[in-house]
Write an enzyme that holds these catalytic residues in place. Structure first.
Site, PDB file in Angstrom:
ATOM      1  N   HIS A 159       0.828  -1.203   0.000  1.00 46.15           N
ATOM      2  CA  HIS A 159       0.000   0.000   0.000  1.00 46.15           C
ATOM      3  C   HIS A 159       0.864   1.255   0.000  1.00 46.15           C
ATOM      4  CE1 HIS A 159       0.906   0.790   4.258  1.00 46.15           C
ATOM      5  NE2 HIS A 159       0.718  -0.514   4.466  1.00 46.15           N
ATOM      6  N   CYS A 175       3.072  -4.949   6.630  1.00 46.45           N
ATOM      7  CA  CYS A 175       2.811  -4.641   5.220  1.00 46.45           C
ATOM      8  C   CYS A 175       4.040  -4.060   4.536  1.00 46.45           C
ATOM      9  CB  CYS A 175       1.664  -3.638   5.124  1.00 46.45           C
ATOM     10  SG  CYS A 175       0.079  -4.306   5.657  1.00 46.45           S
TER      11      CYS A 175
END
Length: 199
Positions: A159, A175
């Site tokens: 992301h 992440c």
């Protein structure tokens, strides 16, 4: 020919990314399943010969084909490599998990693409940070930035981030983070089913 950061590269972003990535050797791994990782010395020696922090890699030691494209995330060098189905190559500096306990390595794939993602911290994040909000909607306060690629592993994403200080560092809770302009470009090129390998 590799393309570093598309056309939106700023001098500051490039220098920050370059400084953050210098000196981190890559370790190539062959992943037979999501749970099993096996070292392959022949691949490792090939990768370690590349001295530049922004080294280019060949996709063939890692993927059998480029169907729907391929993403390789090198945790140690804090870089994300992308090969399109047609073989175009892109390299982006990234943020990676803060610790080995938060790091997951192996094969997965893109299962969902979201522009303007919502964010909910995982139960373990809330345990570590009880003062965090339980929900953040899309916008400048959202930790997922402007775009997110959801992976087949629960809670794992590639992301963007509005906090550009995180790029090039061990700064995430699991992440892989990119500058917003880079995730926007990757978002446009990747597909549902794009192969992803974290090494």
């Amino acid at each position: 020919m590799s393309r570093f950061f598309g056309n939106s590269l700023s001098r500051r972003s490039f220098l920050a990314g370059s400084a953050a990535m210098v000196g981190f050797p890559a370790v190539a791994q062959d992943v037979n399943s999501a749970a099993t990782i096996e070292m392959e010395p022949d691949i490792t020696s090939k990768v370690r010969r590349n001295a530049s922090a922004f080294r280019t890699l060949d996709w063939r030691p890692y993927f059998s084909n480029l169907k729907k494209g391929a993403i390789l995330v090198d945790i140690d060098s804090r870089a994300l490599h992308f090969w399109s189905e047609g073989g175009q190559y892109y390299l982006y500096p990234s943020s990676v998990p803060m610790s080995e306990e938060l790091t997951r390595r192996g094969r997965t794939e893109v299962v969902r693409k979201v522009e303007g993602p919502e964010w909910r911290p995982t139960p373990s994040m809330l345990e570590r940070n009880p003062d965090w909000p339980s929900y953040v909607g899309p916008g400048p306060d959202n930790p997922l930035g402007t775009h997110a690629l959801y992976l087949s592993w629960t809670y794992y994403r590639i992301h963007g981030t509005h906090d550009t200080r995180k790029i090039g560092r061990r700064s995430s809770n699991g992440c892989i983070g990119l500058y917003n302009e880079h995730i926007q470009q990757l978002f446009g090129m990747s597909q549902i089913g794009t192969q992803v390998l974290l090494i």
